[in-house]
Structures are given as C-alpha cells and as structure tokens.
Design a protein around this motif. Structure first.
Motif, mmCIF file in Angstrom:
data_model
loop_
_atom_site.group_PDB
_atom_site.id
_atom_site.type_symbol
_atom_site.label_atom_id
_atom_site.label_comp_id
_atom_site.label_asym_id
_atom_site.label_seq_id
_atom_site.Cartn_x
_atom_site.Cartn_y
_atom_site.Cartn_z
ATOM 1 N N PHE A 1 23.959 33.548 24.896
ATOM 2 C CA PHE A 1 24.546 34.744 25.522
ATOM 3 C C PHE A 1 23.548 35.891 25.421
ATOM 4 O O PHE A 1 22.664 35.888 24.573
ATOM 5 N N THR A 2 23.706 36.865 26.293
ATOM 6 C CA THR A 2 22.892 38.077 26.205
ATOM 7 C C THR A 2 23.728 39.131 25.487
ATOM 8 O O THR A 2 24.922 38.924 25.252
ATOM 9 N N ILE A 3 23.115 40.254 25.215
ATOM 10 C CA ILE A 3 23.850 41.296 24.508
ATOM 11 C C ILE A 3 25.029 41.788 25.351
ATOM 12 O O ILE A 3 26.123 42.006 24.832
ATOM 13 N N SER A 4 24.840 41.915 26.663
ATOM 14 C CA SER A 4 25.978 42.421 27.438
ATOM 15 C C SER A 4 27.101 41.399 27.496
ATOM 16 O O SER A 4 28.279 41.774 27.502
ATOM 17 N N GLU A 5 26.728 40.107 27.529
ATOM 18 C CA GLU A 5 27.797 39.094 27.478
ATOM 19 C C GLU A 5 28.532 39.179 26.144
ATOM 20 O O GLU A 5 29.759 39.135 26.084
ATOM 21 N N LEU A 6 27.746 39.299 25.102
ATOM 22 C CA LEU A 6 28.321 39.373 23.758
ATOM 23 C C LEU A 6 29.307 40.536 23.647
ATOM 24 O O LEU A 6 30.386 40.414 23.063
ATOM 25 N N GLU A 7 28.920 41.639 24.234
ATOM 26 C CA GLU A 7 29.758 42.829 24.139
ATOM 27 C C GLU A 7 31.044 42.692 24.939
ATOM 28 O O GLU A 7 32.006 43.417 24.713
ATOM 29 N N GLU A 8 31.011 41.758 25.899
ATOM 30 C CA GLU A 8 32.231 41.513 26.673
ATOM 31 C C GLU A 8 33.065 40.448 25.953
ATOM 32 O O GLU A 8 34.301 40.491 25.947
ATOM 33 N N ILE A 9 32.395 39.504 25.309
ATOM 34 C CA ILE A 9 33.090 38.409 24.638
ATOM 35 C C ILE A 9 34.002 38.918 23.517
ATOM 36 O O ILE A 9 35.150 38.523 23.413
ATOM 37 N N TYR A 10 33.477 39.828 22.713
ATOM 38 C CA TYR A 10 34.271 40.245 21.556
ATOM 39 C C TYR A 10 35.594 40.902 21.940
ATOM 40 O O TYR A 10 36.653 40.452 21.491
ATOM 41 N N PRO A 11 35.579 41.941 22.804
ATOM 42 C CA PRO A 11 36.885 42.548 23.130
ATOM 43 C C PRO A 11 37.841 41.559 23.806
ATOM 44 O O PRO A 11 39.042 41.611 23.553
ATOM 45 N N THR A 12 37.286 40.661 24.616
ATOM 46 C CA THR A 12 38.145 39.669 25.258
ATOM 47 C C THR A 12 38.834 38.819 24.194
ATOM 48 O O THR A 12 40.054 38.622 24.221
ATOM 49 N N ALA A 13 38.026 38.331 23.273
ATOM 50 C CA ALA A 13 38.578 37.467 22.231
ATOM 51 C C ALA A 13 39.585 38.219 21.376
ATOM 52 O O ALA A 13 40.647 37.699 21.031
ATOM 53 N N SER A 14 39.249 39.460 21.061
ATOM 54 C CA SER A 14 40.113 40.259 20.207
ATOM 55 C C SER A 14 41.472 40.474 20.887
ATOM 56 O O SER A 14 42.529 40.339 20.260
ATOM 57 N N ALA A 15 41.432 40.764 22.201
ATOM 58 C CA ALA A 15 42.682 40.979 22.942
ATOM 59 C C ALA A 15 43.500 39.683 22.979
ATOM 60 O O ALA A 15 44.712 39.698 22.744
ATOM 61 N N LYS A 16 42.821 38.565 23.248
ATOM 62 C CA LYS A 16 43.539 37.286 23.319
ATOM 63 C C LYS A 16 44.228 36.988 21.994
ATOM 64 O O LYS A 16 45.358 36.519 21.958
ATOM 65 N N SER A 17 43.532 37.255 20.891
ATOM 66 C CA SER A 17 44.075 36.887 19.585
ATOM 67 C C SER A 17 45.331 37.684 19.258
ATOM 68 O O SER A 17 46.142 37.271 18.439
ATOM 69 N N LYS A 18 45.456 38.824 19.889
ATOM 70 C CA LYS A 18 46.637 39.641 19.603
ATOM 71 C C LYS A 18 47.858 39.120 20.342
ATOM 72 O O LYS A 18 48.992 39.352 19.938
#
Ligand code: ARG
Length: 613
Positions: free
Chosen positions: A223-240
């Motif tokens: 992944f690139t940094i911009s992908e990474l920065e999109e991955i985390y909030p997505t994952a965090s939202a899903k986990s909630k």
C-alpha cells in the motif's frame, strides 16, 4: 552572567545591611509604575514593622547609602559585570543608579545609570550565550512529544504536542542539559490489528496471510501512504458497526503481538511507509526528534517488569487483572489503581508507558522526563508517575513532569475543524496558512514569486507556532488564521517583520561601507532607547524562567515587548543619518544585539526569520 535584578538587589541589600537592617529586605523587582521608576524595592515597608521605625525613614537611610556607594564595576577576566562597594574597587567604576528616591510611604524608586546599561549590554554582546547562565549540573532530560500514531495522518490534534515539545526541548538544551526528544509513536494497539484485517479483506492472496508460507516476504509494501490513510478510518468505522469484524481485528492484534511472522512483516511495512511520511510532515514543521522510539520497543521489558512488581509485593491480582494501587491519602479525586496487565494478559497504554520508562532508565539513565501530551490524559500520567515511583522503575529523585496542553479551537470555540466539519489534516492546515502568507507577501510589494513562496513558508510557520506558543500551554486557544497571519499585533509575522527590518538597516549600513561591530555600545541617548535596552537586559532571566517553569509563552511575551520597544526606538531615532560616528556605531551595535536576541529567542520557539520579506 548574573541577572540584572540580582545585581541590583545585591546592591540594595548591601545598603540595607550597611544601615543595620537585615539584607534580605533589599530584594528589588521591576517597577510596576514605569512612569515613575525602572526598579523598585518595597523592603522598607516590611522592615518598618520589625524595627519599629517609620518606613520612609528607613527608605531614606538606604537611599542615602545607595547614592553614596553603589557602584558598578566592569567585570574582570571576561566574567561579566559584577558589583562591589567602592572599597573593593578593582576596575572602572560607575554609579549603578542615576536616580534613587525614597517616596511615601516607604518605597525605594530606582533608575539605573546609562553606564550600567551600556556595560551590561557590552558584556551580553561578548558572551556567546548572550548572558544566559547555563545550569550548574546538567541533567539528562527526555522530552516525550509528538506522540503520532502510525498509519494515521497527522491532524491538528498532534500540532500542539509537536510545537510545544519542540520548543521545550530546545529551551532545555540551550540551558546546557543533555536532551533527548522522543516521538514515542503509537504503533502497537488495536489500530494495527484493524489495518491488518482490512488489508486481508482487500488482498487475501498476499503471502502475509498464508500461515504456511515460509519464503521471504516482498520488500515492497502492498500500500502507499494515501492508501494506508484511507484503510485505517475505513477499518475503524467497520469495526464499530460489525462485531465480527472487530473480533477479527482484536485477534489480529493479539497475533501480531505474539509475533506471527506474516503479520509482523506487514506491520513492518506499515511502520516504514508511515514513518517516512511522518518525518516529512514533522520536517515541514521544523520539528526534529532525536529518537524515533515506538510503543512496541517497550514490549520486551513488560514480562520482567510485571514479574518484579509482583515479587516485590506492589502488584496483585484483582478480578484476573494485575494491578498496583496508586491512590494517596491526600487525593481529593479518586485515582484508580494502575492496571499492569489485563485478565487476558494483554498490555495496556499504562503498561507501555511504564515499560518505556524502564527502557529510558536503562538506555539513558534519565534524570528527568517531560511529557507534552493533551491535558485530558492527566489522570493516566498521574497513575503512571505514581506507579513508577512506587515500584522503583525510576529513582526517587527522577523528575516526572506532565505538561498537559489545552485544545486548539476554531473561532466558534469548538475544536478546530475543516470548513466541512471534518478533522483538519496538518498538511492542509500548513498549506492553507502558507497560501495566505504568500498572498499577503505578493500583495505588499513586487517580489519574485519563487522567493515569496520560500518566505511564505517561514512566515507561515511563525504564524502557526507563535499563535500556539504565545498562549500558556495548559489553556485552550482559538486558532484564528486572520489574526495569526497578521503583520501587526502579537503575532509571529510581526516578530519576523521586526527582525527583517533590523537586518535591512544593518545591510544598508554595510552597503554604505560600515562594519557591524561589537564593543561599541554607549549609554542610551533617549527614552525609547533606554526602554529597549532595559527590555533586552531581561533576556537571561526570561530564558531561565521559561526553562524552570517549562513555559515557552514567557519567551513570546518577552520578544513581543522587545519588538515593540525596538520599533518605537526606530521610529523616534534617525539611525543611518546620524552624524556622530560613535553614536551611530553604538546604535548599529544595539540593533545587531537586538537581532541576535530575537533570533535566538525564535530559534528556541522553533522557527526562523527570512533575510527579507
Ligand atoms: N499516541 C498517544 C495518543 O495519540 C500520545 C502519546 C503520548 N506519550 C506517551 N508517552 N504516552 O494519544
């Protein structure tokens, strides 16, 4: 070199003593009535009670002695100015006071002489530390600041820690301590498990997820940094929303922490990509860490630490968790026990911070640790500090200091947000400010756009940093772009503008064949010059205070006063057209010293001035 107030107090104390009173009554402060005097001693009022005499009578006696014998003597062997009575005279002697008066009901009002101020400034000029006395016993100080979390973009929430911490680090270092700035990255919690889980969903074919894979993992991150920065909030939202997803992430976190090979390799990629980006962003803020330690670096110390706490009887089991009591009798608020290990054996934020202290003691034998963290984490640090002291992780005299900062708010008084109401990324905030500065610089006069871009960066940084640092750290403040970027008022750009103005006068002087020299300063020629000089002479005492109280805002208040004093002096004094060469040289020397003091100060705040703007 000794502080002005100490020199003056010493003289006044000597005078009290000579009159038969206790010397301590002679302690003198800066006047709060600058229209009447520069320094003021109120000791006669207190002495009156003890000696049963009229305060004015005492003040008069002391003033008579001050007029008679207070002298200022040039220091010998480059030791800076010292004071002594005429009998001990060893060098050129001058009266220290140009005015000493006893006034009702018993104040002693003082004005220092021009020869005193000239001598003091000459000594300041000759000292590479500008008269700041370094600490006698240097300490090893760890400044824990920044505190970014891996894989999450830096946002305005991280700004204050970076700005304040950088300044604190520089101030401690300037005072002669050995200082280590540590970014203390968050890299070990659930956030890692979340990212791993989300990457697995998207690219299940990657070898990191194949438990039977024994080969080498790819060198390139998936992944690139911009992908990474999109991955985390997505994952965090899903986990909630999705309990099963969260479960999976928790499991991934545990597996990573237990050293599963594939997850570990993926985590390395997350770290590398993220740290490279963080370095760039912190670099743009002129923030430089000496070490890039992470929460994960503390993990190896946890088992021994926990075992020792148990063995020594500090830690005990409570509902399966391992805890240490840290409450004290004098507590007015409940301080819950420190949880060392959860019932499933997992480490917590507390655990990591304690184990980090173990490491800091082992690697650096730290004398002091300063944590620059959001003040909402105060309870956490109360627990951690108490636990560290109680269990002997740090020594009894190791200083543990929490510098909790307030929230950066928008003009609406609520935490600063983007116009759309989202979390503002630091990069965007900086870009916006730089753009605004660029616009202002281009509007002012004709400049080369490339140069203006560079200048805008420096001035923009001063706007952001000064806007923050000029407030007491613990207070909330309003991030007001219009005010912070203004060239007028108590702002970074105003300070830089003043420095640039001085540089331009000095350059004109040089262009006309003059050379800027030290050792030329004369007694102040007018009132505004004296005001400037008196302000400047406080430099060492301000820096010492900023250090002792961990208070960069004191430096801001000082340079604002100094800049104002300089600008008044500049408006009232024709410097370059002065015909008396000696006078002109003196003023040029004074200007250069003002510049040096201002530039040293802003360096301690973490920004710098351009050559022109
Ligand atoms: N990463 C933490 C956070 O985002 C801040 C770390 C502060 N330093 C520390 N030693 N706990 O809240």
């Amino acid at each position: 070199m000794r502080k002005v107030l100490d020199l003056i107090s010493q003289e006044v104390m000597n005078a009290f003593e000579a009159c038969g009173y206790e010397a301590s009554y002679g302690k003198t402060g800066i006047s709060n009535r600058p229209d009447l005097c520069e320094y003021q001693c109120n000791g006669a009022l207190a002495a009156a009670k003890k000696y049963k005499k009229a305060p004015l009578a005492i003040a008069e006696e002391v003033v008579a002695v001050l007029k008679e014998r207070a002298v200022f003597v040039r220091g010998q062997n480059g030791e800076g100015p010292i004071c002594m009575s005429r009998t001990e005279e060893t060098g050129d002697a001058y009266p220290m006071f140009e005015e000493a008066a006893a006034v009702r009901p018993g104040f002693i009002n003082l004005k220092v002489s021009g020869s005193f101020t000239a001598e003091y400034l000459l000594a300041m000029q000759a000292d590479p530390n500008l008269a700041v006395e370094k600490v006698r016993a240097p300490k090893t100080i760890i400044v824990d600041y920044g505190g970014a979390n891996v894989a999450k973009p830096l946002h305005v929430g991280h700004l204050r820690s970076a700005i304040i911490g950088e300044s604190v680090k520089r101030i401690c270092r300037f005072m002669g301590n050995k200082v280590i700035g540590d970014v203390h990255l968050g890299d070990w919690g659930l956030q890692m498990g979340l990212i791993i889980t989300e990457v697995k969903k998207r690219q299940p074919e990657l070898p990191y997820f194949d438990e039977s894979y024994e080969g080498e993992y790819p060198a390139e991150a998936p992944f690139t940094i911009s992908e990474l920065e999109e991955i985390y909030p997505t994952a965090s939202a899903k986990s909630k929303e999705d309990a099963a997803y969260r479960e999976e992430a928790l499991e991934a976190t545990a597996k990573l922490q237990n050293g599963q090979r594939g997850y570990y390799a993926l985590w390395q990629h997350i770290l590398n990509v993220s740290i490279a980006d963080l370095k760039k962003n912190y670099g743009n803020l002129n923030v430089e860490f000496d070490i890039w330690k992470k929460e994960s670096d503390a993990q190896p110390y946890i088992p021994d630490m926990a075992a020792a706490m148990k063995e020594q009887g500090f830690a005990y089991e409570d509902q399966g968790a391992l805890i240490v009591d840290v409450k004290e009798e004098t507590d007015t608020k409940e301080v819950p026990p420190c949880i060392i290990l959860k019932s499933d054996g997992a480490a917590l934020y507390t655990t990591t911070d304690l184990a980090t202290m173990v490491e800091r003691m082992k690697l650096f034998d730290a004398d002091s640790m300063i944590y620059v963290v959001d003040k909402r984490q105060e309870m956490h640090f109360t627990q951690v500090f108490r636990c560290a002291k109680k269990t002997g992780i740090v020594k009894e005299d190791t200083e543990l200091k929490f510098l909790g900062f307030g929230t950066m708010n928008g003009k609406d008084g609520k935490p600063f947000k983007t116009r759309e109401g989202g979390v503002m990324r630091l990069e965007h905030l900086i870009a916006d400010i730089n753009e605004e500065m660029f616009r202002k610089i281009m509007e002012n006069h004709e400049v080369d756009p490339d140069e203006a871009r560079q200048t805008a960066k420096l001035v923009g940084l001063s706007a952001i940093k000064y806007g923050d640092l000029s407030n007491q750290a613990s207070k909330d403040y309003v991030f007001d772009v219009d005010r912070f970027t203004s060239f007028e008022g108590n702002t970074g750009p105003y300070i830089l503008y003043t420095i640039v103005r001085i540089k331009s006068i000095l350059n004109k002087y040089r262009t006309a064949g003059g050379s800027v020299e030290k050792g030329t300063i004369l007694a102040p020629a007018n009132g505004s010059e004296k005001t400037l000089v008196l302000a400047m002479m406080n430099f060492n005492s301000v820096i010492a205070q900023a250090y002792e109280e961990i208070a960069p805002h004191k430096i801001c208040a000082f340079i604002y006063e100094l800049a104002n004093a300089f600008n008044s002096f500049y408006h009232e004094t024709k410097i370059l057209s002065e015909e008396n060469e000696e006078q002109k040289k003196s003023w040029i020397g004074l200007l250069d010293l003002t510049r040096e003091v201002l530039e040293t100060s802003i360096d301690l705040l973490g920004f710098s001035a351009p050559e022109r703007m």
